[in-house]
Design a protein around this motif. Structure first.
Motif, PDB file in Angstrom:
ATOM      1  N   GLN A 297      -5.087 -11.692 -14.159  1.00  0.00           N
ATOM      2  CA  GLN A 297      -5.003 -11.205 -12.787  1.00  0.00           C
ATOM      3  C   GLN A 297      -5.122 -12.338 -11.759  1.00  0.00           C
ATOM      4  O   GLN A 297      -4.720 -12.163 -10.607  1.00  0.00           O
ATOM      5  N   ILE A 298      -5.673 -13.478 -12.155  1.00  0.00           N
ATOM      6  CA  ILE A 298      -5.872 -14.594 -11.235  1.00  0.00           C
ATOM      7  C   ILE A 298      -4.520 -15.126 -10.778  1.00  0.00           C
ATOM      8  O   ILE A 298      -3.600 -15.286 -11.568  1.00  0.00           O
ATOM      9  N   GLY A 299      -4.406 -15.377  -9.488  1.00  0.00           N
ATOM     10  CA  GLY A 299      -3.168 -15.903  -8.919  1.00  0.00           C
ATOM     11  C   GLY A 299      -2.833 -15.200  -7.622  1.00  0.00           C
ATOM     12  O   GLY A 299      -3.638 -14.453  -7.061  1.00  0.00           O
ATOM     13  N   THR A 300      -1.631 -15.433  -7.136  1.00  0.00           N
ATOM     14  CA  THR A 300      -1.161 -14.841  -5.894  1.00  0.00           C
ATOM     15  C   THR A 300      -0.082 -13.816  -6.204  1.00  0.00           C
ATOM     16  O   THR A 300       0.818 -14.075  -7.004  1.00  0.00           O
ATOM     17  N   TRP A 301      -0.181 -12.672  -5.542  1.00  0.00           N
ATOM     18  CA  TRP A 301       0.721 -11.547  -5.773  1.00  0.00           C
ATOM     19  C   TRP A 301       1.369 -11.117  -4.462  1.00  0.00           C
ATOM     20  O   TRP A 301       0.690 -11.015  -3.445  1.00  0.00           O
ATOM     21  N   ASN A 302       2.680 -10.866  -4.492  1.00  0.00           N
ATOM     22  CA  ASN A 302       3.382 -10.288  -3.356  1.00  0.00           C
ATOM     23  C   ASN A 302       3.393  -8.784  -3.565  1.00  0.00           C
ATOM     24  O   ASN A 302       3.946  -8.299  -4.558  1.00  0.00           O
ATOM     25  N   LEU A 303       2.764  -8.046  -2.659  1.00  0.00           N
ATOM     26  CA  LEU A 303       2.604  -6.601  -2.814  1.00  0.00           C
ATOM     27  C   LEU A 303       3.364  -5.831  -1.748  1.00  0.00           C
ATOM     28  O   LEU A 303       3.537  -6.306  -0.626  1.00  0.00           O
ATOM     29  N   THR A 304       3.773  -4.615  -2.118  1.00  0.00           N
ATOM     30  CA  THR A 304       4.322  -3.648  -1.179  1.00  0.00           C
ATOM     31  C   THR A 304       3.546  -2.354  -1.350  1.00  0.00           C
ATOM     32  O   THR A 304       3.467  -1.819  -2.458  1.00  0.00           O
ATOM     33  N   VAL A 305       2.964  -1.874  -0.254  1.00  0.00           N
ATOM     34  CA  VAL A 305       2.292  -0.576  -0.240  1.00  0.00           C
ATOM     35  C   VAL A 305       3.266   0.406   0.388  1.00  0.00           C
ATOM     36  O   VAL A 305       3.781   0.166   1.489  1.00  0.00           O
ATOM     37  N   LYS A 306       3.541   1.504  -0.310  1.00  0.00           N
ATOM     38  CA  LYS A 306       4.454   2.521   0.207  1.00  0.00           C
ATOM     39  C   LYS A 306       3.673   3.478   1.092  1.00  0.00           C
ATOM     40  O   LYS A 306       3.234   4.529   0.661  1.00  0.00           O
TER      41      LYS A 306
ATOM     42  N   MET B 188      -6.277  -0.031  12.240  1.00  0.00           N
ATOM     43  CA  MET B 188      -7.485   0.763  12.488  1.00  0.00           C
ATOM     44  C   MET B 188      -8.517   0.409  11.438  1.00  0.00           C
ATOM     45  O   MET B 188      -8.188  -0.136  10.388  1.00  0.00           O
ATOM     46  N   LYS B 189      -9.754   0.718  11.710  1.00  0.00           N
ATOM     47  CA  LYS B 189     -10.828   0.432  10.768  1.00  0.00           C
ATOM     48  C   LYS B 189     -10.736   1.409   9.599  1.00  0.00           C
ATOM     49  O   LYS B 189     -10.781   2.626   9.792  1.00  0.00           O
ATOM     50  N   LEU B 190     -10.569   0.853   8.377  1.00  0.00           N
ATOM     51  CA  LEU B 190     -10.472   1.670   7.165  1.00  0.00           C
ATOM     52  C   LEU B 190     -11.189   0.975   6.018  1.00  0.00           C
ATOM     53  O   LEU B 190     -11.194  -0.247   5.927  1.00  0.00           O
ATOM     54  N   HIS B 191     -11.741   1.779   5.124  1.00  0.00           N
ATOM     55  CA  HIS B 191     -12.304   1.278   3.872  1.00  0.00           C
ATOM     56  C   HIS B 191     -11.253   1.529   2.791  1.00  0.00           C
ATOM     57  O   HIS B 191     -10.876   2.674   2.542  1.00  0.00           O
ATOM     58  N   MET B 192     -10.762   0.466   2.177  1.00  0.00           N
ATOM     59  CA  MET B 192      -9.683   0.545   1.199  1.00  0.00           C
ATOM     60  C   MET B 192     -10.245   0.449  -0.221  1.00  0.00           C
ATOM     61  O   MET B 192     -11.053  -0.427  -0.510  1.00  0.00           O
ATOM     62  N   LYS B 193      -9.787   1.356  -1.104  1.00  0.00           N
ATOM     63  CA  LYS B 193     -10.165   1.322  -2.517  1.00  0.00           C
ATOM     64  C   LYS B 193      -8.902   1.074  -3.341  1.00  0.00           C
ATOM     65  O   LYS B 193      -7.973   1.875  -3.325  1.00  0.00           O
ATOM     66  N   TRP B 194      -8.877  -0.039  -4.045  1.00  0.00           N
ATOM     67  CA  TRP B 194      -7.722  -0.488  -4.810  1.00  0.00           C
ATOM     68  C   TRP B 194      -7.944  -0.268  -6.306  1.00  0.00           C
ATOM     69  O   TRP B 194      -9.012  -0.553  -6.832  1.00  0.00           O
ATOM     70  N   ASP B 195      -6.897   0.195  -6.985  1.00  0.00           N
ATOM     71  CA  ASP B 195      -6.895   0.359  -8.439  1.00  0.00           C
ATOM     72  C   ASP B 195      -5.543  -0.137  -8.927  1.00  0.00           C
ATOM     73  O   ASP B 195      -4.539   0.568  -8.811  1.00  0.00           O
ATOM     74  N   LEU B 196      -5.512  -1.367  -9.452  1.00  0.00           N
ATOM     75  CA  LEU B 196      -4.259  -2.015  -9.822  1.00  0.00           C
ATOM     76  C   LEU B 196      -4.246  -2.375 -11.300  1.00  0.00           C
ATOM     77  O   LEU B 196      -5.288  -2.443 -11.946  1.00  0.00           O
ATOM     78  N   PHE B 197      -3.028  -2.650 -11.815  1.00  0.00           N
ATOM     79  CA  PHE B 197      -2.859  -3.031 -13.209  1.00  0.00           C
ATOM     80  C   PHE B 197      -1.823  -4.138 -13.291  1.00  0.00           C
ATOM     81  O   PHE B 197      -0.718  -4.005 -12.752  1.00  0.00           O
ATOM     82  N   VAL B 198      -2.175  -5.229 -13.954  1.00  0.00           N
ATOM     83  CA  VAL B 198      -1.278  -6.364 -14.142  1.00  0.00           C
ATOM     84  C   VAL B 198      -0.650  -6.286 -15.523  1.00  0.00           C
ATOM     85  O   VAL B 198      -1.343  -6.105 -16.527  1.00  0.00           O
ATOM     86  N   ASP B 199       0.680  -6.409 -15.548  1.00  0.00           N
ATOM     87  CA  ASP B 199       1.437  -6.445 -16.804  1.00  0.00           C
ATOM     88  C   ASP B 199       2.376  -7.643 -16.721  1.00  0.00           C
ATOM     89  O   ASP B 199       3.449  -7.549 -16.114  1.00  0.00           O
ATOM     90  N   GLY B 200       1.952  -8.774 -17.266  1.00  0.00           N
ATOM     91  CA  GLY B 200       2.743 -10.000 -17.172  1.00  0.00           C
ATOM     92  C   GLY B 200       2.791 -10.485 -15.734  1.00  0.00           C
ATOM     93  O   GLY B 200       1.766 -10.787 -15.134  1.00  0.00           O
ATOM     94  N   ASP B 201       4.002 -10.519 -15.163  1.00  0.00           N
ATOM     95  CA  ASP B 201       4.176 -10.965 -13.786  1.00  0.00           C
ATOM     96  C   ASP B 201       4.388  -9.807 -12.822  1.00  0.00           C
ATOM     97  O   ASP B 201       4.830 -10.008 -11.694  1.00  0.00           O
ATOM     98  N   GLU B 202       4.090  -8.594 -13.261  1.00  0.00           N
ATOM     99  CA  GLU B 202       4.215  -7.405 -12.408  1.00  0.00           C
ATOM    100  C   GLU B 202       2.828  -6.802 -12.169  1.00  0.00           C
ATOM    101  O   GLU B 202       1.949  -6.883 -13.021  1.00  0.00           O
ATOM    102  N   ILE B 203       2.665  -6.187 -11.004  1.00  0.00           N
ATOM    103  CA  ILE B 203       1.411  -5.523 -10.662  1.00  0.00           C
ATOM    104  C   ILE B 203       1.752  -4.177 -10.028  1.00  0.00           C
ATOM    105  O   ILE B 203       2.745  -4.060  -9.308  1.00  0.00           O
TER     106      ILE B 203
END
Length: 98
Positions: A4-13, A64-79
């Motif tokens: 999981q270590i590294g930099t990821w380009n993400l898109t939130v829908k 706006m002020k929000l508390h974000m809860k993230w649940d992600l999964f790394v598979d090779g070079d995809e997240i």
């Protein structure tokens, strides 16, 4: 080193349209960092699972002020996974290694 270590380009829908930003998992003196449109947000605690899972929480102030809860999964070079922004429904997250 964790996959999981590294930099990821993400898109939130998001309901307002796709939100693009980078997420950097780099161990340092202050934890980890999310590089978003409103600047960097430090994440003091991140849980990495042996199977590629990663969970963490952070707070945003813009748009706006929000508390974000993230649940992600790394598979090779995809997240992928979800983020739950405060009282709003969970939103789909996709991305790839930068």
């Amino acid at each position: 080193m964790s996959p999981q270590i590294g930099t990821w380009n993400l898109t939130v829908k998001a309901p307002t349209g796709p939100q693009n930003f980078s997420l950097r998992f780099e161990e340092g003196p202050k934890g980890f960092v999310v590089d978003g449109p409103e600047g960097d947000t430090e994440i003091p605690v991140v849980a990495f699972a042996d199977d590629g899972g990663v969970t963490f929480e952070n707070d945003t102030l813009k748009p706006m002020k929000l508390h974000m809860k993230w649940d992600l999964f790394v598979d090779g070079d995809e997240i992928s996974g979800t983020v739950k922004p405060g009282m709003f429904p969970a939103q789909k997250v996709t991305g790839s290694r930068a």
